[in-house]
Enzyme design. Structure first.
Site, PDB file in Angstrom:
ATOM      1  CE  LYS A 102      53.670 -17.316  12.401  1.00  0.00           C
ATOM      2  NZ  LYS A 102      52.429 -16.622  12.850  1.00  0.00           N
ATOM      3  CE  LYS A 132      56.382 -11.812  11.880  1.00  0.00           C
ATOM      4  NZ  LYS A 132      55.768 -11.042  10.804  1.00  0.00           N
TER       5      LYS A 132
END
Ligand code: CTP
Length: 128
Positions: free
Chosen positions: A47, A49
């Site tokens: 993702k 993050k």
């Protein structure tokens, strides 16, 4: 069996009311709710993050909810079909920010996109 099993996936960082409404509506689609929570490695690698709360803390919060029956780890994008078969899932539910993205699961179970709650997100709460 009389059990209707629902599954959902997410990071659930800085648990908020948008998450709660999503889980409540997902549970109402059946009688049993499984929540698959993304691991820290999955968040960083896939993702792009990292969550503010680590996996263990995010799991503790979700497990404490009465409406949640089982909690699992989400480690890859492609585990969903295996999970659905392994846990005898009837309904895959997720927020409508993912509208259409999981239609390929329709050969395995019902797929339901639940409207997101406006004006709240982990990103807003984290501030990054
Ligand atoms: N969700 C929701 N309403 C919101 C935020 C999230 O219904 N306001 C739902 C998502 O659609 C998803 C689940 O909650 O099905 C978990 O979402 P997640 O990505 O962990 O939360 P977000 O707040 O969207 O996180 P971020 O800001 O990092 O994208």
């Amino acid at each position: 069996s009389l059990m209707i099993k629902v599954i959902t996936y997410g990071t659930f960082d800085t648990f908020h009311y948008g998450h709660f409404f999503l889980l409540e509506r997902a549970k109402a689609l059946g009688t049993h709710l499984s929540v698959c929570i993304s691991t820290d490695e999955f968040n960083i690698q896939e993702k792009g993050k990292s969550a503010k709360l680590n996996f263990v803390d995010r799991v503790r919060i979700i497990k404490s909810l009465n409406i949640v029956d089982d909690v699992y780890a989400e480690k890859s994008w492609d585990q969903k079909i295996q999970d659905i078969l392994k846990y005898n899932i009837n309904v895959f539910a997720i927020g409508d920010d993912w509208e259409g993205k999981f239609d390929y699961l329709k050969s395995y179970c019902d797929v339901v996109y639940i409207p997101r709650t406006k004006h709240v997100s982990s990103t807003l709460i984290r501030g990054y």
